[in-house]
Design a protein around this motif. Structure first.
Motif, PDB file in Angstrom:
ATOM      1  N   ALA A 399       0.848  -1.204   0.000  1.00  0.00           N
ATOM      2  CA  ALA A 399       0.000   0.000   0.000  1.00  0.00           C
ATOM      3  C   ALA A 399       0.878   1.247   0.000  1.00  0.00           C
ATOM      4  O   ALA A 399       0.595   2.227  -0.685  1.00  0.00           O
ATOM      5  N   TRP A 400       1.967   1.216   0.770  1.00  0.00           N
ATOM      6  CA  TRP A 400       2.910   2.346   0.838  1.00  0.00           C
ATOM      7  C   TRP A 400       3.476   2.640  -0.550  1.00  0.00           C
ATOM      8  O   TRP A 400       3.519   3.792  -1.002  1.00  0.00           O
ATOM      9  N   MET A 401       3.880   1.574  -1.256  1.00  0.00           N
ATOM     10  CA  MET A 401       4.498   1.734  -2.576  1.00  0.00           C
ATOM     11  C   MET A 401       3.496   2.293  -3.587  1.00  0.00           C
ATOM     12  O   MET A 401       3.838   3.119  -4.424  1.00  0.00           O
ATOM     13  N   TRP A 402       2.251   1.832  -3.481  1.00  0.00           N
ATOM     14  CA  TRP A 402       1.226   2.347  -4.412  1.00  0.00           C
ATOM     15  C   TRP A 402       1.000   3.837  -4.166  1.00  0.00           C
ATOM     16  O   TRP A 402       0.931   4.641  -5.091  1.00  0.00           O
ATOM     17  N   TYR A 403       0.906   4.197  -2.895  1.00  0.00           N
ATOM     18  CA  TYR A 403       0.705   5.596  -2.491  1.00  0.00           C
ATOM     19  C   TYR A 403       1.864   6.445  -3.035  1.00  0.00           C
ATOM     20  O   TYR A 403       1.662   7.494  -3.655  1.00  0.00           O
ATOM     21  N   TYR A 404       3.064   5.932  -2.820  1.00  0.00           N
ATOM     22  CA  TYR A 404       4.268   6.660  -3.222  1.00  0.00           C
ATOM     23  C   TYR A 404       4.343   6.824  -4.743  1.00  0.00           C
ATOM     24  O   TYR A 404       4.599   7.915  -5.257  1.00  0.00           O
ATOM     25  N   LYS A 405       4.066   5.716  -5.449  1.00  0.00           N
ATOM     26  CA  LYS A 405       4.234   5.747  -6.909  1.00  0.00           C
ATOM     27  C   LYS A 405       3.051   6.388  -7.617  1.00  0.00           C
ATOM     28  O   LYS A 405       3.202   7.319  -8.400  1.00  0.00           O
ATOM     29  N   VAL A 406       1.868   5.865  -7.369  1.00  0.00           N
ATOM     30  CA  VAL A 406       0.711   6.255  -8.177  1.00  0.00           C
ATOM     31  C   VAL A 406       0.134   7.609  -7.721  1.00  0.00           C
ATOM     32  O   VAL A 406      -0.205   8.444  -8.546  1.00  0.00           O
ATOM     33  N   ILE A 407       0.059   7.816  -6.415  1.00  0.00           N
ATOM     34  CA  ILE A 407      -0.505   9.091  -5.946  1.00  0.00           C
ATOM     35  C   ILE A 407       0.582  10.167  -5.908  1.00  0.00           C
ATOM     36  O   ILE A 407       0.382  11.289  -6.352  1.00  0.00           O
ATOM     37  N   GLY A 408       1.741   9.802  -5.414  1.00  0.00           N
ATOM     38  CA  GLY A 408       2.803  10.807  -5.243  1.00  0.00           C
ATOM     39  C   GLY A 408       3.740  10.932  -6.426  1.00  0.00           C
ATOM     40  O   GLY A 408       4.672  11.754  -6.391  1.00  0.00           O
TER      41      GLY A 408
END
Ligand code: PRX
Length: 650
Positions: A399-408
């Motif tokens: 979830a952290w990686m998705w947040y970092y990559k896709v949202i951020g």
């Protein structure tokens, strides 16, 4: 945390360097220097920060009074009005035109409220409270949807020194009643209803139900008309918000408030009994709400648009939707509805439309929106985002990686903030442009905060797992449990009384770089979608149903919610059709929909040791469908296990 998540966290080795920035904390050396200042002069540093960052009505001389631990007192001979700090000082500094609140209703209606307007409305609300006889020290319950009037109500209470207690709008009438009674509140501020999932959810009906058997302390109910739904009206008790406010002057001098005056009570679940009313002070709480906006989010009030998605019914909503951003004179976003209405792109649309630059939400929301698909965030312009935050439960590395990559877009640092209702503000968190981050770790204690991991004896564990403690007092620490000194001491201070440590109730691990990894609660508290619930509370709700003889509730892994609710129930009667649904509805009515069990398993027995204690670890293994790791040799009746696993039909 589920076993799978623990394993993925234990394997995590990725490190993300903070992006370059010319901000005041732009390298780990800056963080270290700030920590060193506290090391060199703990009280002096806190005192300087309190003087530099807040406006005092009367300056304090004593920073910390530790005469009677754990009853610490901060800046106690100073006076400070929180509402003045969040409003008047910005207007007086020429920022009256700046937007304080951007609010969006679920149907799409938008309001921009400037500091000048907010000050005027808060003054009218404060004068209204006075008209209703509310005086300094009285308790006021706020039971509202996420509308600007909720923030206005909080600030109005703070302005006159009434202690507010916000009750989450999805809590049941009974839960509301318990809180009104415990706090002996004289006033409830509510709304007719608010929008959720496209429909109006009535709040006033719950208030009426909560008060239906009389409530001696309660004098008035102030009602904001938001939903325009039909409501019952009790003459002389119920008062229309708009009618009363418009009769009031738009100025109201801020009351003189002692720094230690109780700003609010916020009820939260513990491992035993009823929810406890956590009491927070004024000066110390505000200082940390103010500073953590700068430390953990690098908040720049003149240019950032800050959005914390939490409801004001939770501590995150208090500190980071309202008080932290407003104390700094910045712009905060409030949204009324659910993240998935009309579709899973709603939060990203709000980020785009209001040019949100700092976004703060819970892992549950991140996981649910990740699952919905990248097409939703990809449809919106998220380029204004520069810092992303997470709170409330352990975040799994995926979830952290998705947040970092896709949202951020791999450009925004992710700040994982660990803290609690009791701590008032962040305790562990990276500084976004200073601290290298690791997915799933809340990294280090913030400057001024002393955290350690200890073993059962209270000895510090340098590397590895143990219990998380806070070893020194901090300004925004809870001041007590409303009306229950004994429970305050027993819950937080008794375990390591000889060392004077605050016991947080969480297990944690420190890695070779000194990074903290939260492993979840070590007591009987569940964390469902980032919401804290006591297993005993849910068990009591189940047992209050006529058909139930005994119940045991444990957490079970849930991909989206982090933890689900699994109830083992012994009936007084035979299982009847629809009973499971009825029990779920009963828990919803008693506590609220967030406490509704995901799974109810009927059983004839519960696993108990010879001394009669329920073997919760065994139940947790069964609920998770895991191999049983507990020693079951002490179990009275070995056949119980098969039945609990659902292998025998009762
Ligand atoms: O178990 C920890 C978890 O949430 C608990 C506090 O819940 P509450 O008082 O409702 O406050 C939630 C918002 C501050 C903690 O004891 N928790 C909170 N933040 C994190 C967390 N667990 C892991 N990582 C976090 N960042």
């Amino acid at each position: 945390m589920s076993q799978e998540n623990i394993e993925s966290v234990l394997d995590e080795t990725r490190v993300f360097e903070p992006p370059q920035s010319d901000t005041s904390f732009s390298s780990i050396a800056d963080w270290q220097r700030a920590c060193d200042n506290f090391e060199a002069d703990f009280e002096g540093t806190w005192g300087d920060l309190a003087r530099q960052n807040l406006t005092w009505q009367k300056p304090f001389h004593t920073v910390l009074n530790s005469d009677k631990p754990p009853f610490y007192r901060w800046f106690e001979d100073g006076n400070i009005n929180l509402s003045e700090n969040c409003l008047d000082r910005h207007v007086n500094n020429g920022l009256g035109e700046r937007t304080a609140i951007i609010w969006e209703g679920e149907p799409g209606d938008v309001r921009h409220i400037s500091y000048q307007q907010l000050l005027a409305e808060v003054c009218q609300a404060a004068n209204s409270l006075k008209t209703l006889g509310v005086v300094k020290g009285d308790r006021v319950i706020i039971y509202m949807p996420m509308i600007p009037e909720a923030a206005v109500a909080m600030l109005a209470c703070a302005r006159i020194g009434a202690t507010h207690s916000v009750v989450f709008g999805a809590f049941s009438a009974q839960a509301l009643r318990d809180r009104v009674e415990d706090a002996a509140a004289t006033l409830i501020i509510t709304a007719d209803g608010g929008y959720r999932r496209g429909a109006v959810h009535s709040l006033k009906n719950s208030v009426d139900e909560a008060l239906s058997q009389g409530c001696p302390s309660l004098k008035h109910v102030l009602v904001v008309k938001r939903g325009q739904n039909d409501v019952n009206w009790v003459d002389n008790r119920d008062i229309d918000w708009t009618t009363l406010l418009t009769q009031q002057a738009t100025t109201c001098p801020p009351e003189t408030i002692a720094s230690e005056h109780p700003l609010f009570i916020l009820y939260t679940s513990g491992s035993t009994g009823k929810p406890k009313g956590i009491v927070h002070s004024t000066g110390g709480y505000l200082l940390w709400a103010h500073l953590t906006m700068l430390y953990s989010f690098d908040f720049k009030p003149a240019s950032d648009v800050f959005w914390c998605t939490a409801d004001v019914g939770w501590i995150t909503g208090h500190t980071y939707s309202v008080y932290g951003p407003l104390s700094n004179g910045g712009t905060t976003v409030m949204y009324e509805g659910v993240p998935t209405y009309p579709d899973a792109g709603r939060l990203w649309k709000i980020c785009q439309d209001h040019k949100v630059s700092i976004f703060y939400t819970a892992p549950t929301a991140i996981r649910a929106l990740n699952k919905a698909g990248d097409q939703y965030p990809n449809a919106y312009d998220l380029s204004k985002l520069r810092v992303l935050g997470t709170v409330g439960e352990p975040i799994n590395p995926e979830a952290w990686m998705w947040y970092y990559k896709v949202i951020g877009g791999e450009r925004c640092p992710v700040v994982d903030t660990w803290w609690q209702t009791e701590t008032g503000g962040h305790m562990l968190a990276p500084m976004p442009f200073a601290t290298p981050t690791k997915p799933g770790s809340a990294t280090h204690a913030l400057p001024g905060i002393a955290t350690e991991i200890v073993d059962a004896q209270g000895d510090v564990v340098q590397k590895g797992g143990g219990l998380l403690v806070i070893t020194k007092p901090w300004p925004s620490m809870l001041r007590g449990i409303w009306g229950d000194e004994v429970r305050f001491i027993e819950t937080y201070w008794q375990k390591f009384a000889d060392k004077g440590y605050y016991f947080a109730g969480d297990g944690a691990r420190k890695d070779e770089d000194g990074y903290f990894w939260i492993m979840g609660r070590v007591d009987d508290v569940l964390n469902v979608s980032g919401h804290r619930l006591g297993t005993m509370e849910i068990e009591s709700a189940l047992v209050s149903h006529d058909a139930v003889a005994e119940a045991a509730v444990v957490g079970c892994p849930d991909d989206i919610k982090g933890e689900g609710i699994f109830a083992f129930v012994i009936l007084k009667t035979a299982v009847t059709e629809g009973l499971e649904q009825e029990l779920r509805a009963h828990v919803t009515k008693t506590i609220g929909a967030i406490a509704k069990p995901d799974v109810i398993r009927f059983t004839e027995n519960l696993p108990k040791t010879r001394s009669g204690k329920i073997m919760r670890r065994l139940l947790r293994d069964i609920a998770a469908g895991r191999e049983i790791t507990s020693d079951i040799s002490t179990l009275e009746d070995q056949a119980v296990v098969a039945q609990l696993q659902g292998k025998t039909v009762s």
